[in-house]
Structures are given as C-alpha cells and as structure tokens.
Design an enzyme around this catalytic site. Structure first.
Site, PDB file in Angstrom:
ATOM      1  N   GLY A   1      50.737  28.766   4.833  1.00 43.27           N
ATOM      2  CA  GLY A   1      51.511  28.475   3.633  1.00 43.27           C
ATOM      3  C   GLY A   1      50.621  27.957   2.529  1.00 43.27           C
ATOM      4  O   GLY A   1      49.934  28.738   1.876  1.00 43.27           O
ATOM      5  N   PHE A   2      50.655  26.665   2.297  1.00 42.96           N
ATOM      6  CA  PHE A   2      49.866  26.008   1.255  1.00 42.96           C
ATOM      7  C   PHE A   2      50.160  26.598  -0.129  1.00 42.96           C
ATOM      8  O   PHE A   2      49.249  26.935  -0.870  1.00 42.96           O
ATOM      9  CB  PHE A   2      48.362  26.103   1.543  1.00 42.96           C
ATOM     10  CG  PHE A   2      47.934  25.427   2.799  1.00 42.96           C
ATOM     11  CD1 PHE A   2      47.712  24.060   2.832  1.00 42.96           C
ATOM     12  CD2 PHE A   2      47.761  26.156   3.959  1.00 42.96           C
ATOM     13  CE1 PHE A   2      47.323  23.434   4.003  1.00 42.96           C
ATOM     14  CE2 PHE A   2      47.370  25.541   5.135  1.00 42.96           C
ATOM     15  CZ  PHE A   2      47.155  24.172   5.160  1.00 42.96           C
ATOM     16  N   HIS A   3      51.447  26.709  -0.458  1.00 42.96           N
ATOM     17  CA  HIS A   3      51.803  27.208  -1.781  1.00 42.96           C
ATOM     18  C   HIS A   3      53.250  26.866  -2.131  1.00 42.96           C
ATOM     19  O   HIS A   3      54.021  26.440  -1.288  1.00 42.96           O
ATOM     20  CB  HIS A   3      51.572  28.724  -1.890  1.00 42.96           C
ATOM     21  CG  HIS A   3      52.441  29.548  -0.992  1.00 42.96           C
ATOM     22  ND1 HIS A   3      52.076  29.873   0.285  1.00 42.96           N
ATOM     23  CD2 HIS A   3      53.651  30.106  -1.205  1.00 42.96           C
ATOM     24  CE1 HIS A   3      53.027  30.607   0.836  1.00 42.96           C
ATOM     25  NE2 HIS A   3      53.998  30.761  -0.049  1.00 42.96           N
ATOM     26  N   ALA A   4      53.571  27.081  -3.389  1.00 35.66           N
ATOM     27  CA  ALA A   4      54.933  27.023  -3.913  1.00 35.66           C
ATOM     28  C   ALA A   4      55.102  28.297  -4.743  1.00 35.66           C
ATOM     29  O   ALA A   4      54.201  29.144  -4.768  1.00 35.66           O
ATOM     30  CB  ALA A   4      55.128  25.771  -4.768  1.00 35.66           C
TER      31      ALA A   4
END
Length: 140
Positions: free
Chosen positions: A50-53
């Site tokens: 992930g590590f996101h928006a």
C-alpha cells in the site's frame, strides 16, 4: 475539503451445510460504482503493501481468505483494522493513507475500486499526503 472516515460494513452471508455466499453489490452494500477489481495474494507475513492514498478513488477491501491488518491514517485519526472474515468489508475513502501488513499465508485480499487505474490519482509520498489532506480536519 472534508476528511471522510473509513468504515467497516458487515455483509450478510447466506448459507447452510453446503457452504456460504456473500453478495457485494454496487450502490447497495458497496457505496460506490465498482469500476475495477483486483486481489492481492501470496504476500509474505513480514511484507507491507500500500503506502498511498488517492485523490478520488474509493475502495472496498475484503479478505476473502485468511487475514491481514490495515493501518489507516486520515490526518485526524490513525487506527488499525483487522480483516479476518469474508463478510467484513473495509470501505476506504480517498483521504485514507493505507498500509496492509501481517498477511497470513493464505490471505487473498480482494479490492473493489470506484475508479479505473490512473497513476495520477495516487499519492505515494506521505509528506504530500499531509499537505493535501491536513488542510481539513473535520470528519464526516
């Protein structure tokens, strides 16, 4: 810009001694039109993903097998959610920085997305995420 809060939805399971069926429907128990579906599997337990928006994409995450944890941050709250049941759905708003981790060996994480893939929709830098979303602190 309002900061929206992610939510957990429990979908009903229909079944008997033959097994169970869970239904996911656009604008019914999934509060957006589904435009893209993908799944994550064979992820090692010590790997984080992930590590996101996003700028506009909403997502629904379902662990259809196994379990994993999801770290959520919308600048006004940080929390951890465990996805460990195929009838537990995590609705992610665009303003949710999310990281998935602690995958069981058998985890299959199904993701339903409100938008087609567009690399420009992703916010992959945490500092940029803070600049975009810390302007508003009111939760809906």
């Amino acid at each position: 810009m309002n900061v929206k809060k992610s939510s957990i939805i429990e979908t009903s399971s229909l079944g008997d001694e033959r097994g169970f069926l869970a239904v996911l429907e656009t604008q019914s128990n999934i509060p957006f039109e589904i435009k893209r579906v993908f799944y994550i599997y064979s992820t090692k337990e010590d790997i984080r993903r992930g590590f996101h928006a996003h700028h506009k994409t909403r997502q629904a995450l379902v662990s259809v097998a196994g379990k994993c944890k999801v770290h959520l941050d919308n600048t006004s709250r940080k929390e951890e959610v465990t996805l460990d049941s195929p009838n537990k759905i995590l609705i992610l708003e665009p303003n949710d920085w999310h990281e998935m981790y602690d995958f069981s060996n058998d985890c299959v994480l199904l993701v339903l997305a409100s938008e087609l893939y567009d690399s420009k929709d992703y916010i992959r830098d945490y500092e940029e995420f803070l600049k975009v979303y810390s302007k508003s602190t009111s939760e809906v």
